[in-house]
Design an enzyme around this catalytic site. Structure first.
Site, short mmCIF file in Angstrom:
data_model
loop_
_atom_site.label_atom_id
_atom_site.label_comp_id
_atom_site.label_asym_id
_atom_site.label_seq_id
_atom_site.Cartn_x
_atom_site.Cartn_y
_atom_site.Cartn_z
N CYS A 9 0.82 -1.22 0.00
CA CYS A 9 0.00 0.00 0.00
C CYS A 9 0.85 1.27 0.00
O CYS A 9 0.34 2.35 -0.27
CB CYS A 9 -0.94 0.01 1.20
SG CYS A 9 -2.13 -1.34 1.16
N HIS A 29 -3.18 7.59 2.43
CA HIS A 29 -3.59 6.26 1.96
C HIS A 29 -4.96 5.96 2.57
O HIS A 29 -5.20 6.26 3.74
CB HIS A 29 -2.56 5.22 2.39
CG HIS A 29 -3.03 3.82 2.15
ND1 HIS A 29 -3.57 3.42 0.94
CD2 HIS A 29 -3.04 2.72 2.95
CE1 HIS A 29 -3.90 2.15 1.01
NE2 HIS A 29 -3.59 1.69 2.22
N ASN A 76 -10.06 0.16 0.37
CA ASN A 76 -8.60 0.24 0.28
C ASN A 76 -8.16 -0.30 -1.08
O ASN A 76 -8.25 -1.50 -1.33
CB ASN A 76 -7.99 -0.58 1.43
CG ASN A 76 -6.48 -0.51 1.46
OD1 ASN A 76 -5.84 -0.06 0.52
ND2 ASN A 76 -5.90 -0.96 2.57
N1 COA Z 1 -17.93 -8.13 10.39
C1 COA Z 1 -18.26 -8.42 11.64
N2 COA Z 1 -17.38 -8.78 12.57
C2 COA Z 1 -16.08 -8.82 12.19
C3 COA Z 1 -15.66 -8.53 10.89
C4 COA Z 1 -16.65 -8.16 9.97
N3 COA Z 1 -16.36 -7.85 8.68
N4 COA Z 1 -14.32 -8.66 10.84
C5 COA Z 1 -13.92 -9.03 12.05
N5 COA Z 1 -14.97 -9.15 12.89
C6 COA Z 1 -14.99 -9.53 14.28
C7 COA Z 1 -13.83 -10.41 14.66
O1 COA Z 1 -14.09 -11.74 14.32
C8 COA Z 1 -13.78 -10.20 16.15
O2 COA Z 1 -14.77 -10.99 16.75
P1 COA Z 1 -14.47 -11.76 18.14
O3 COA Z 1 -14.20 -10.65 19.12
O4 COA Z 1 -15.74 -12.50 18.36
O5 COA Z 1 -13.28 -12.61 17.87
C9 COA Z 1 -14.21 -8.75 16.33
O6 COA Z 1 -14.86 -8.38 15.11
C10 COA Z 1 -13.05 -7.84 16.57
O7 COA Z 1 -12.05 -8.13 15.61
P2 COA Z 1 -10.78 -7.23 15.46
O8 COA Z 1 -9.98 -7.69 14.28
O9 COA Z 1 -10.07 -7.13 16.76
O10 COA Z 1 -11.53 -5.86 15.12
P3 COA Z 1 -10.95 -4.41 15.04
O11 COA Z 1 -11.73 -3.52 15.90
O12 COA Z 1 -9.46 -4.39 15.17
O13 COA Z 1 -11.32 -4.03 13.53
C11 COA Z 1 -10.18 -3.86 11.44
C12 COA Z 1 -10.79 -4.78 12.47
C13 COA Z 1 -9.56 -4.72 10.34
C14 COA Z 1 -11.27 -2.99 10.84
C15 COA Z 1 -9.11 -2.97 12.10
O14 COA Z 1 -8.24 -3.77 12.88
C16 COA Z 1 -8.31 -2.21 11.12
O15 COA Z 1 -8.80 -1.36 10.41
N6 COA Z 1 -6.99 -2.46 11.07
C17 COA Z 1 -6.11 -1.80 10.17
C18 COA Z 1 -6.32 -2.41 8.83
C19 COA Z 1 -5.64 -1.67 7.77
O16 COA Z 1 -5.72 -0.49 7.70
N7 COA Z 1 -4.98 -2.43 6.91
C20 COA Z 1 -4.41 -1.98 5.74
C21 COA Z 1 -3.18 -1.19 6.00
S1 COA Z 1 -2.52 -0.88 4.46
#
Ligand code: COA
Length: 321
Positions: free
Chosen positions: A115, A248, A278
């Site tokens: 990215c 980004h 993204n």
């Molecule tokens: N819908 C519903 N629930 C979801 C889900 C979705 N699409 N994706 C994950 N979950 C659930 C998980 O299974 C987890 O459930 P559990 O607590 O029962 O295990 C819960 O949501 C929390 O998951 P987690 O991964 O800790 O959530 P989060 O608050 O960190 O949000 C992201 C997830 C991916 C949105 C967040 O971590 C994020 O944006 N990270 C950065 C990603 C990024 O920018 N990447 C690219 C960089 S270039």
């Protein structure tokens, strides 16, 4: 002193735009529109059609960038493409674009920084222009993540979309415009928190995106903050000097955190993540194309760009339009 001036921008999005609800229904995902919007700000994304490729989309973005710059294939010395989803290992996506545009001289190559790829490609193009290796460079980010997603992993497959963006950099002497500085970083110790779990030289197949979302989020906020500080300090500038932040587009919460850090409200931040999701290396040039074309970014204004991605890689770039 020679500088690379962003003379034109262009973007391309596949025709098909898919809402969160449509995606959840189509892929049978246990998710909701509210969850996705609340955690990421994403409402829709575009998906490429069968037959579309990173090179075909990149070519459209390049054509638009050249047209806006009033330039033609004859003005292009180099094509640098940032992509994690090349058409094939070789020929490179860049040489495919070069050939498709009818550019018959100079050189073209792909660059891999996930990215952060567009910032890396800008940096390489800037160095080539400053050292006299090229005078007209197409810098492209083009991605088809829909082909490297695990549709059973709701934590990643809702986050990405397809698209391409490009800028045409033109060498100009004695100008205040153009790229002021670029700042690149990587730390391979964190490679496994955001990765594609296969490849031609390892598993023999493309692999899919794997991500430890929470870990990536933490790195993003701290590393992007230090990259923007570095860019401002290198130019003796403060946050008040910046007209636009073009970040980004991974997650609205990361974007808002950067806006707060720079004391910039969302009225001075170009946001596309709600409609594009993204698009990896394409996200910044797509946002630049949108905001120059709708008149938000005006000639003479300072624009700060920042990105983080797999590697980990991260960086920032500062340009006067
Ligand atoms: N819908 C519903 N629930 C979801 C889900 C979705 N699409 N994706 C994950 N979950 C659930 C998980 O299974 C987890 O459930 P559990 O607590 O029962 O295990 C819960 O949501 C929390 O998951 P987690 O991964 O800790 O959530 P989060 O608050 O960190 O949000 C992201 C997830 C991916 C949105 C967040 O971590 C994020 O944006 N990270 C950065 C990603 C990024 O920018 N990447 C690219 C960089 S270039």
């Amino acid at each position: 002193m020679i500088r690379g001036v962003i003379a034109g921008t262009g973007g391309y999005l596949p025709a098909r735009s898919v809402s969160n609800d449509e995606l959840a229904a189509e892929k049978n995902l246990d998710t909701t529109n509210d969850w996705i919007v609340e955690r990421t700000g994403i409402r829709r994304r575009h998906f490429a059609a069968i037959g579309e490729t990173a090179s075909s989309m990149g070519m459209e973005a390049c054509r638009a960038a050249l047209a806006q710059a009033g330039a033609s294939a004859a003005d292009v010395d180099a094509v640098i493409v940032a992509t994690a989803t090349p058409d094939s290992a070789f020929p490179s996506t860049a040489t495919r674009i070069q050939g498709g545009l009818g550019v018959t001289r100079g050189f073209a190559f792909d660059l891999s920084a996930a990215c952060t790829g567009f910032i890396y490609a800008l940096s390489v193009a800037d160095a080539m222009i400053r050292t006299g290796h090229a005078r007209g460079v197409l810098v492209v980010g083009t991605e088809i993540y829909s082909r490297i997603l695990d549709w059973s992993d709701r934590g990643t497959c809702v986050l990405f979309g397809d698209g391409a963006g490009a800028v045409f950099l033109r060498a100009e002497e004695g100008t205040a415009r153009g790229l002021l500085s670029t700042h690149l970083h990587s730390d391979g110790r964190f490679g496994d928190i955001l990765q594609v779990d296969g490849g031609a030289g390892s598993t023999g197949c493309a692999g899919v995106v794997r991500m430890a979302g929470r870990e990536v989020f933490k790195h993003a906020v701290t590393k992007l903050a230090s990259a923007v500080d570095e860019a401002l300090a290198a130019n003796g500038l403060g946050h008040d000097d910046i007209a636009w932040l073009v970040p980004h587009q991974a997650n609205i919460r990361i974007i808002e955190a950067m806006g707060r850090k720079l004391h910039m409200g969302l009225d001075r931040v170009v946001v596309t993540v709600d409609r594009h999701a993204n698009t990896s290396a394409a996200s910044i040039p797509l946002a630049l194309a949108e905001a120059t074309r709708d008149g938000r970014i005006k000639p003479g204004e300072l624009v700060l760009m920042e990105a983080i991605g797999g590697g980990l890689t991260w960086g920032a770039a500062l340009a006067r339009f």
